[in-house]
Each structure stands twice: as C-alpha cells, then as structure tokens.
Design a protein around this motif. Structure first.
Motif, PDB file in Angstrom:
ATOM      1  N   GLU A   1     -42.444  -3.950  81.982  1.00 12.77           N
ATOM      2  CA  GLU A   1     -43.635  -3.522  82.925  1.00 12.77           C
ATOM      3  C   GLU A   1     -44.877  -3.802  82.852  1.00 12.77           C
ATOM      4  OE1 GLU A   1     -39.895  -3.265  85.861  1.00 12.77           O
ATOM      5  OE2 GLU A   1     -40.214  -1.498  85.257  1.00 12.77           O
ATOM      6  N   ALA A   2     -44.833  -2.452  82.304  1.00 12.08           N
ATOM      7  CA  ALA A   2     -46.146  -1.860  82.298  1.00 12.08           C
ATOM      8  C   ALA A   2     -46.637  -2.633  80.779  1.00 12.08           C
ATOM      9  CB  ALA A   2     -46.072  -0.217  81.046  1.00 12.08           C
TER      10      ALA A   2
ATOM     11  N   ILE B   1     -43.533   5.802  81.098  1.00  6.84           N
ATOM     12  CA  ILE B   1     -43.260   4.739  80.692  1.00  6.84           C
ATOM     13  C   ILE B   1     -41.879   4.835  79.255  1.00  6.84           C
ATOM     14  CG2 ILE B   1     -44.167   2.789  79.611  1.00  6.84           C
ATOM     15  CD1 ILE B   1     -46.591   3.730  81.395  1.00  6.84           C
TER      16      ILE B   1
ATOM     17  N   ILE C   1     -46.768   4.690  90.762  1.00  9.09           N
ATOM     18  CA  ILE C   1     -44.952   4.442  90.093  1.00  9.09           C
ATOM     19  C   ILE C   1     -44.456   5.761  89.445  1.00  9.09           C
ATOM     20  CG2 ILE C   1     -43.947   2.477  89.478  1.00  9.09           C
ATOM     21  CD1 ILE C   1     -46.029   0.632  89.596  1.00  9.09           C
TER      22      ILE C   1
ATOM     23  N   SER D   1     -36.378   1.690  83.164  1.00  7.12           N
ATOM     24  CA  SER D   1     -37.137   1.178  84.496  1.00  7.12           C
ATOM     25  C   SER D   1     -35.842   1.043  85.473  1.00  7.12           C
ATOM     26  CB  SER D   1     -36.929   0.000  84.443  1.00  7.12           C
ATOM     27  OG  SER D   1     -37.070  -0.834  85.718  1.00  7.12           O
TER      28      SER D   1
ATOM     29  N   THR E   1     -47.049   8.670  85.951  1.00  7.62           N
ATOM     30  CA  THR E   1     -46.296   8.130  85.519  1.00  7.62           C
ATOM     31  C   THR E   1     -45.691   8.170  84.739  1.00  7.62           C
ATOM     32  OG1 THR E   1     -47.309   5.790  87.190  1.00  7.62           O
ATOM     33  CG2 THR E   1     -46.081   5.555  85.482  1.00  7.62           C
TER      34      THR E   1
ATOM     35  N   LYS F   1     -41.861  -4.077  90.967  1.00  8.12           N
ATOM     36  CA  LYS F   1     -42.701  -2.465  91.319  1.00  8.12           C
ATOM     37  C   LYS F   1     -44.034  -2.885  91.635  1.00  8.12           C
ATOM     38  CE  LYS F   1     -39.541  -0.391  89.021  1.00  8.12           C
ATOM     39  NZ  LYS F   1     -39.432  -0.779  87.660  1.00  8.12           N
TER      40      LYS F   1
ATOM     41  N   ASN G   1     -48.510   0.631  91.995  1.00  2.12           N
ATOM     42  CA  ASN G   1     -47.887  -0.924  92.900  1.00  2.12           C
ATOM     43  C   ASN G   1     -49.253  -1.627  93.187  1.00  2.12           C
ATOM     44  OD1 ASN G   1     -49.117   0.299  95.423  1.00  2.12           O
ATOM     45  ND2 ASN G   1     -46.552  -0.400  96.206  1.00  2.12           N
TER      46      ASN G   1
ATOM     47  N   LEU H   1     -42.022   3.345  84.378  1.00  2.00           N
ATOM     48  CA  LEU H   1     -41.739   1.947  84.515  1.00  2.00           C
ATOM     49  C   LEU H   1     -41.241   2.082  83.065  1.00  2.00           C
ATOM     50  CD1 LEU H   1     -45.609   0.795  85.147  1.00  2.00           C
ATOM     51  CD2 LEU H   1     -43.855   0.079  86.478  1.00  2.00           C
ATOM     52  N   SER H   2     -40.991   0.597  82.799  1.00  2.00           N
ATOM     53  CA  SER H   2     -40.889   0.187  81.448  1.00  2.00           C
ATOM     54  C   SER H   2     -41.399  -0.179  80.645  1.00  2.00           C
ATOM     55  CB  SER H   2     -39.141  -1.087  81.158  1.00  2.00           C
ATOM     56  OG  SER H   2     -40.205  -1.815  82.023  1.00  2.00           O
TER      57      SER H   2
ATOM     58  N   TYR I   1     -39.421  -9.384  83.727  1.00  2.79           N
ATOM     59  CA  TYR I   1     -40.557  -8.923  84.252  1.00  2.79           C
ATOM     60  C   TYR I   1     -41.769 -10.101  84.799  1.00  2.79           C
ATOM     61  CZ  TYR I   1     -37.418  -6.784  81.023  1.00  2.79           C
ATOM     62  OH  TYR I   1     -36.577  -6.660  79.644  1.00  2.79           O
TER      63      TYR I   1
ATOM     64  N   GLY J   1     -41.612  -6.901  87.223  1.00  2.00           N
ATOM     65  CA  GLY J   1     -40.966  -5.443  88.299  1.00  2.00           C
ATOM     66  C   GLY J   1     -39.786  -6.408  87.278  1.00  2.00           C
TER      67      GLY J   1
END
Ligand code: ASP
Ligand code: MG
Length: 438
Positions: free
Chosen positions: A244-245, A286, A237, A290, A284, A296, A225, A240-241, A413, A381
């Motif tokens: 976001e990634a 992805i 984390i 999310s 993590t 995030k 994070n 993640l979507s 995001y 986030g």
C-alpha cells in the motif's frame, strides 16, 4: 541498529538542527541520514541552470545569497568561537568550490558536483554541532559507499560490501551520520539518486545494515489518507503494508520518495514515518501487515501524459502490444497505466523528454492522440479482499468526474483513474467525502 533520515525542513534552521540532535541522542546506537537544509538543493539547481546558460554573473549572485544564509547559520548554530571557526571553514571550502565552477566550461558532471554540496554541508555542520555538545559522532562519507550501476540503479551489492568494510574500520560510537541523496556512479564519478532521494538512501543503507527499523522524519505526522495540500479533513494513517505504501508513494504522496519501500520490503525492515516537529506521535508504521480491509487512502500524481493509439490492424493481431512497448523501451520511458480495447490502446507516461519522438514512431501503428496535463488518482487499500461492491462505490463516488482511463485489478492494492489535472482537487475531495469520511 536503526537508521533515521531527517529531511530538509528537519535540518532547515539551527533551531531545527538542535531538535534533531535532541531526538537522536537517546543513547541508542544509530545511523542518521541527512538531507540538505531546505531550499539549498533548489538554489544549487538554479546555479547550475545559470552556468549552463553561461550566465556566470547570475550564478554568482545566487551563490552569494546562499552563502549569506550559511554564514548566519554557522553564527547561530555554535556557542564556542572555536566551533564557529570550524563551521566557517566548511562554508569557505564549499563556496570556494562553487565559485570555481563559475569560471569554467560547465558540464553535467560539474552539475552533479554542485548538487552534492547541500548534503555535504548539512552533515558536516551537524557533526560539528554534535561534537560541540559532547556526543561522540562519526561522519561516514556517503561517496565512499553509495553506488549506482551503469543504469543509475542502486548497486545494492556494492553498497553492502563497502558499507560493512567502512563500519568495520570505523571507531565504535553511538551516532553515525551520513549524507542522503549523493552517491558515485559505476565509473566513480559523483552522482545522485534524483530529487528527494535521501529517503531512498536511508532505505538502501537500512537494508545494507539489516537495520531494526528505518525511520523517515519529515514535517508531517505520516501518510495521510488524502493530500492535505488539496483536501480538508485528512487523517493520518497509523499502519500500512509495504504494498500500500509503495503504491501511495509512487502515485504521488509527496511524503516519501517512490523507491524507498522496495529495499526495506526485500529485507522485511519496518519503515516508520515520523514528524520532527511532533516526535511524540507514533507516525505511520509500514510493515508486511495492513490494518483492516477496504480503502485506506488516495493520492494524486500530476504531470501525466495520456497517449492513445488507435489501430485498424490491431484487430486479432498478436505481437501488437509488444511492438508498441518497444517504442517506449527505445526511449527509456516507463509506462504507468495502460488500458486496451480491440481497436485502441491507451497508456500514460510522466517523462515527456522523448514525447515527440515516441509520438512520431507510434504513427506507424495508426492514429495517435496525446493529452497532457492529466493526473493519476490512485485509490489504495486492501481492495480485493473487501466484498463485492467496492468498484461500484468508487464509480458512484466519481459520478460527474470526466474520467479518461481506469485501471483496476493490476494489483489488489489499487484502483487508478486518470483525470484532467483541472479536475484533480474536486476528485480528491469527492473521494474523501464519499469514501474515506463517510
Ligand atoms: N536534497 C535533495 C533534494 O532536495 C535530496 C533530499 O532532500 O531528499 O532533492
Ligand atoms: Mg523528501
């Protein structure tokens, strides 16, 4: 089929290569993308620099040191003499080629050939290791299917067609190996996907094969994070979507090559980041999903230059921004952040190759102010979905930090702020203390 990519540290020693072999040989069919052993691409870059400077002697001494390292690797990697000899033959061939480059006029194509050698060695040595240990393995040469177009962008259509032809004509085995990073350009010459590009190879290959999952194995448990190199108490984390990634990877999280997410997102293939040194950890994940809302993670991208154009003539003038952007287009320089007011526009770039030319062309619009050594701090986030008050929490947290630019609302995001790099560490720590670990 899954696609697994192992980075430079993951294949950085005979011991680590054996660990990779253990991880991948679980009986499930997979395609494994390997980086060069850690440090190798840097050495190849150094050799190329010396050769550009016509210092063949300096180049030879780096080649010699690199070769000594590989002689040791080969000696430790295999048990049987027969395999040690095969490994030694690979090393002799590659280093013969590098030596050959020291006694000719060195050009940019030679450099690309030189840079390709790291992945060519690691995959050949690793394939031999698999064979010595009784695992049926096929090495698929990336130069036969990885393609970029005239703009050096990935040529997905060509990759898909070529790879499916190759897979159809290759014996069916459990374990396929290929090189990350390297490719051919539109004219068939050896090229690459830029430093750190092996992640991108894995994602492109995963998309081309419609893989079930793309795994990127490194030496850290996943996206954190905040940047563990600069901030204490970071947390991994779990989920993640893609959006976001992508923001985190683009804005500085070193764990992933910035372009990696895009091909996976197009085909909706989950990307999982895993740690070779701690394979039991889930890493993590992805996907389109999310978990939760709100902030995030934060990441920082250094080496940013801010350009401010102040123009009296901008007032009420349409077409002004277009003309400003055209300057950047002419010099093929992407813009990262942008903010405008009635009298000025500020924007940032990270590629300063044509800074001088850009600066002088912008003078036609008014005063130009350039600030270098800036960092973009990216706060990621599912921000907009969170109720009001989010922006004020971020700004309160940043109280006392000299912010040069703010970008909010470009996507839901991320919020990005530009600060002098000298304030990066404090900014990251403050955000961790006040927003992530409250
Ligand atoms: N070996 C290349 C580099 O060091 C590509 C990679 O590892 O992803 O940049
Ligand atoms: Mg990498």
């Amino acid at each position: 089929m899954k696609v697994l990519k192992f980075g430079g540290t993951s294949v950085g020693s005979p011991e680590n290569m054996r660990m990779v072999m253990k991880i991948i040989t679980d009986g499930e069919q997979k395609l494994v993308v390997l980086s060069a052993m850690s440090g190798t691409t840097n050495s190849l870059v150094e050799i190329s620099k010396h050769l550009y400077n016509k210092d063949a002697q300096a180049a030879r001494s780096v080649i010699k040191a690199l070769r000594d390292k590989y002689d040791k690797v080969v000696d430790e990697l295999y048990s049987a003499d027969h395999y040690k000899q095969k490994g030694a033959a690979v090393i002799a061939e590659v280093f013969g080629l590098l030596e050959g480059l020291t006694s000719k006029e060195f050009n940019e194509w030679d450099e690309k050939v030189a840079l390709a050698q790291g992945e060519l060695i690691s995959t050949r040595l690793f394939t031999l290791l698999m064979e010595e240990n009784g695992h049926r393995t096929e090495l698929l040469p990336a130069l036969d299917f990885m393609r970029v177009d005239e703009e050096r962008a990935a040529d997905m259509e060509a990759i898909e067609t070529l790879l499916s032809e190759i897979m159809a004509g290759t014996p069916k085995v459990k374990y396929y190996i290929t090189q990350g990073f390297i490719c051919r350009d539109a004219e068939g010459r050896i090229d690459n996907l830029e430093r750190g590009g092996s992640d991108y190879t894995a994602s492109l290959v995963g998309a081309a094969l419609d893989a079930d999952e793309i795994q990127i194995w490194t030496d850290i448990d996943g996206f954190h994070n905040n940047d563990p190199r600069f901030v204490a108490n970071t947390r991994k984390i779990d989920q993640l979507s893609f959006n976001e990634a992508a923001e985190l990877a683009y804005f500085g999280a070193k764990i992933l090559h910035p372009q990696t997410i895009s091909p996976a997102r197009v085909k909706n293939i989950p990307v999982r980041l895993k740690n070779t040194m701690n394979p039991g950890d889930g890493g993590t994940l992805i996907t389109t999903v999310s978990d939760g809302t709100g902030i995030k993670a934060v990441a920082a991208k250094d080496g940013i230059t801010a350009i401010k154009i102040r123009s009296g003539r901008m007032f009420m003038a349409y077409g002004f921004l277009k003309r400003v952007f055209e300057v950047f287009e002419t010099f093929k320089t992407p813009i990262d952040m942008i903010t405008t007011s009635e009298v000025a526009v500020s924007l940032t770039i990270d590629n300063t190759k044509y800074l001088k030319e850009i600066g002088s062309q912008l003078l036609q619009f008014g005063e130009v102010e350039i600030d270098q050594d800036m960092s973009i701090i990216c706060i990621v986030g599912d921000i907009i979905r969170e109720e009001t008050g989010f922006a004020s929490r971020v700004f309160n947290a940043l109280d006392g930090i000299p912010i040069r630019m703010i970008s909010y609302g470009g996507s839901r995001y991320n919020i990005s702020v530009l600060v002098p790099t000298s304030h990066k560490q404090t900014t990251l720590q403050t955000l961790s203390d006040k927003l992530l670990n409250e």
